[in-house]
Design a protein around this motif. Structure first.
Motif, PDB file in Angstrom:
ATOM      1  N   ASP A   1       0.862  -1.188   0.000  1.00  0.00           N
ATOM      2  CA  ASP A   1       0.000   0.000   0.000  1.00  0.00           C
ATOM      3  C   ASP A   1       0.896   1.235   0.000  1.00  0.00           C
ATOM      4  O   ASP A   1       1.621   1.480   0.961  1.00  0.00           O
ATOM      5  CB  ASP A   1      -0.866  -0.052   1.274  1.00  0.00           C
ATOM      6  CG  ASP A   1      -1.829   1.123   1.393  1.00  0.00           C
ATOM      7  OD1 ASP A   1      -1.646   2.133   0.692  1.00  0.00           O
ATOM      8  OD2 ASP A   1      -2.765   1.019   2.213  1.00  0.00           O
ATOM      9  N   TYR A   2       0.887   1.979  -1.087  1.00  0.00           N
ATOM     10  CA  TYR A   2       1.662   3.220  -1.161  1.00  0.00           C
ATOM     11  C   TYR A   2       0.706   4.394  -1.254  1.00  0.00           C
ATOM     12  O   TYR A   2       0.062   4.606  -2.295  1.00  0.00           O
ATOM     13  CB  TYR A   2       2.596   3.211  -2.390  1.00  0.00           C
ATOM     14  CG  TYR A   2       3.811   2.305  -2.248  1.00  0.00           C
ATOM     15  CD1 TYR A   2       4.247   1.848  -1.003  1.00  0.00           C
ATOM     16  CD2 TYR A   2       4.535   1.924  -3.371  1.00  0.00           C
ATOM     17  CE1 TYR A   2       5.354   1.032  -0.883  1.00  0.00           C
ATOM     18  CE2 TYR A   2       5.657   1.107  -3.259  1.00  0.00           C
ATOM     19  CZ  TYR A   2       6.055   0.666  -2.011  1.00  0.00           C
ATOM     20  OH  TYR A   2       7.169  -0.153  -1.888  1.00  0.00           O
ATOM     21  N   HIS A   3       0.579   5.141  -0.179  1.00  0.00           N
ATOM     22  CA  HIS A   3      -0.332   6.294  -0.132  1.00  0.00           C
ATOM     23  C   HIS A   3      -1.745   5.899  -0.535  1.00  0.00           C
ATOM     24  O   HIS A   3      -2.414   6.598  -1.304  1.00  0.00           O
ATOM     25  CB  HIS A   3       0.157   7.432  -1.045  1.00  0.00           C
ATOM     26  CG  HIS A   3       1.557   7.890  -0.756  1.00  0.00           C
ATOM     27  ND1 HIS A   3       2.077   7.953   0.516  1.00  0.00           N
ATOM     28  CD2 HIS A   3       2.542   8.311  -1.589  1.00  0.00           C
ATOM     29  CE1 HIS A   3       3.317   8.385   0.451  1.00  0.00           C
ATOM     30  NE2 HIS A   3       3.632   8.608  -0.815  1.00  0.00           N
TER      31      HIS A   3
ATOM     32  N   TYR B   1      -6.335 -10.865  -4.938  1.00  0.00           N
ATOM     33  CA  TYR B   1      -5.558  -9.672  -4.565  1.00  0.00           C
ATOM     34  C   TYR B   1      -4.923  -9.799  -3.186  1.00  0.00           C
ATOM     35  O   TYR B   1      -5.545 -10.292  -2.248  1.00  0.00           O
ATOM     36  CB  TYR B   1      -6.466  -8.439  -4.567  1.00  0.00           C
ATOM     37  CG  TYR B   1      -7.123  -8.208  -5.903  1.00  0.00           C
ATOM     38  CD1 TYR B   1      -6.424  -7.621  -6.947  1.00  0.00           C
ATOM     39  CD2 TYR B   1      -8.435  -8.625  -6.131  1.00  0.00           C
ATOM     40  CE1 TYR B   1      -7.022  -7.440  -8.183  1.00  0.00           C
ATOM     41  CE2 TYR B   1      -9.036  -8.442  -7.364  1.00  0.00           C
ATOM     42  CZ  TYR B   1      -8.324  -7.851  -8.387  1.00  0.00           C
ATOM     43  OH  TYR B   1      -8.907  -7.676  -9.616  1.00  0.00           O
ATOM     44  N   ILE B   2      -3.694  -9.287  -3.090  1.00  0.00           N
ATOM     45  CA  ILE B   2      -2.986  -9.183  -1.806  1.00  0.00           C
ATOM     46  C   ILE B   2      -2.478  -7.750  -1.664  1.00  0.00           C
ATOM     47  O   ILE B   2      -1.876  -7.218  -2.609  1.00  0.00           O
ATOM     48  CB  ILE B   2      -1.761 -10.136  -1.764  1.00  0.00           C
ATOM     49  CG1 ILE B   2      -2.199 -11.598  -1.911  1.00  0.00           C
ATOM     50  CG2 ILE B   2      -0.959  -9.934  -0.477  1.00  0.00           C
ATOM     51  CD1 ILE B   2      -1.024 -12.564  -2.146  1.00  0.00           C
TER      52      ILE B   2
ATOM     53  N   GLY C   1      -5.546  -1.595   3.483  1.00  0.00           N
ATOM     54  CA  GLY C   1      -5.129  -1.569   2.081  1.00  0.00           C
ATOM     55  C   GLY C   1      -6.274  -1.662   1.089  1.00  0.00           C
ATOM     56  O   GLY C   1      -6.091  -2.034  -0.077  1.00  0.00           O
ATOM     57  N   LEU C   2      -7.483  -1.317   1.567  1.00  0.00           N
ATOM     58  CA  LEU C   2      -8.663  -1.532   0.705  1.00  0.00           C
ATOM     59  C   LEU C   2      -8.692  -0.613  -0.511  1.00  0.00           C
ATOM     60  O   LEU C   2      -9.161  -1.009  -1.578  1.00  0.00           O
ATOM     61  CB  LEU C   2      -9.949  -1.353   1.522  1.00  0.00           C
ATOM     62  CG  LEU C   2     -10.171  -2.413   2.614  1.00  0.00           C
ATOM     63  CD1 LEU C   2     -11.467  -2.153   3.351  1.00  0.00           C
ATOM     64  CD2 LEU C   2     -10.166  -3.812   2.017  1.00  0.00           C
TER      65      LEU C   2
ATOM     66  N   ASN D   1      -0.957  -7.321   7.378  1.00  0.00           N
ATOM     67  CA  ASN D   1      -0.427  -6.289   8.272  1.00  0.00           C
ATOM     68  C   ASN D   1       0.902  -6.800   8.833  1.00  0.00           C
ATOM     69  O   ASN D   1       0.913  -7.724   9.652  1.00  0.00           O
ATOM     70  CB  ASN D   1      -1.431  -6.019   9.399  1.00  0.00           C
ATOM     71  CG  ASN D   1      -1.000  -4.846  10.252  1.00  0.00           C
ATOM     72  OD1 ASN D   1       0.186  -4.706  10.564  1.00  0.00           O
ATOM     73  ND2 ASN D   1      -1.945  -4.013  10.621  1.00  0.00           N
ATOM     74  N   PRO D   2       2.021  -6.240   8.369  1.00  0.00           N
ATOM     75  CA  PRO D   2       3.337  -6.793   8.735  1.00  0.00           C
ATOM     76  C   PRO D   2       3.523  -6.975  10.233  1.00  0.00           C
ATOM     77  O   PRO D   2       4.005  -8.025  10.676  1.00  0.00           O
ATOM     78  CB  PRO D   2       4.315  -5.757   8.176  1.00  0.00           C
ATOM     79  CG  PRO D   2       3.575  -5.113   7.056  1.00  0.00           C
ATOM     80  CD  PRO D   2       2.133  -5.099   7.442  1.00  0.00           C
TER      81      PRO D   2
END
Ligand SMILES: Cc1cc2nc3c(=O)[nH]c(=O)nc-3n(C[C@H](O)[C@H](O)[C@H](O)COP(=O)(O)O)c2cc1C
Length: 200
Positions: free
Chosen positions: A83-85, A110-111, A118-119, A144-145
């Motif tokens: 997820d970037y911005h 999707y991942i 990250g929706l 979620n890391p």
């Protein structure tokens, strides 16, 4: 699992440039589980295959040829992104830009690796796939890391692991059904106004 004449070839596309990427790690795990469900799998890791930006070079660049071969081989996809911005990564967007009709009538999972869910990044990938007439799975995988991995970088969340099994199963089952119908419709001579008729 119901037997189907169609063989599912699942291409996983990883799009983080980080060597220790969580999104790509989860992609590799799910591809291994998908392969247990009577499907073939291959990985296109965009960190290792650096596809040039669309129109920035000739179409015969080695990386584009490699990606094209894999995309044509596949009749199902799992797209994975950080997820970037709130958005998908630039490499996955660039990958999607290179193709269109190759995605039609194929299922997509999707991942997204994100500190949130990250929706919005997932929705962006769905939008691009819809625009190319691909079929999206109705639910995705949020990674979620901090919560899902231990300090050594191994998957530690049972909840996520169960969901990976769920996607690995559902993608193959629904992917075969959708693909089989599309292939049948391509061979159908009498029905002119079908979704598949446009791809004959
Ligand atoms: C440029 C940039 C933008 C980011 N934006 C977000 C964001 O909007 N929301 C979020 O939860 N995480 C954001 N992150 C964090 C990454 O999504 C997160 O670290 C993810 O695990 C990275 O995936 P990877 O391990 O597959 O590389 C951002 C990271 C970078 C480098």
């Amino acid at each position: 699992m119901m037997k189907s004449a169609i063989k599912l070839n699942v291409l996983g596309v990883g799009s983080s440039m980080r060597e220790q990427s969580y999104s790509t790690a989860v992609l590799k795990i799910i591809l291994e589980r998908v392969s247990r469900n009577e499907a073939e799998t291959k990985l296109l890791d965009l960190r290792l295959t650096r596809i040039p930006m669309l129109y920035s070079t000739k179409e015969d660049a080695e990386e584009i040829i490699h990606a094209t071969e894999l995309v044509k081989w596949a009749n199902a996809f799992i797209l994975s992104t950080p997820d970037y911005h709130g958005s998908m990564s630039a490499p996955i967007k660039n990958f999607l830009d290179h193709f269109w009709s190759e995605f039609a009538g194929k299922i997509f999972g999707y991942i997204v690796a994100s500190h949130e869910k990250g929706l919005t990044a997932m929705d962006q990938m769905r939008t691009a796939v819809r625009q190319c007439y691909g079929w999206s799975m109705p639910y995705g995988l949020s990674v979620n890391p901090e919560e899902d991995f231990d300090d050594r970088g191994n998957l530690s969340s049972e909840k996520l692991s169960n969901r990976l099994d769920m996607v690995a199963r559902d993608l193959v089952v629904y992917g075969k059904l959708i693909r089989q119908q599309f292939v049948n419709d391509l061979a159908e001579k009498n029905v002119v106004n079908s979704f598949a008729a446009y791809y004959k």
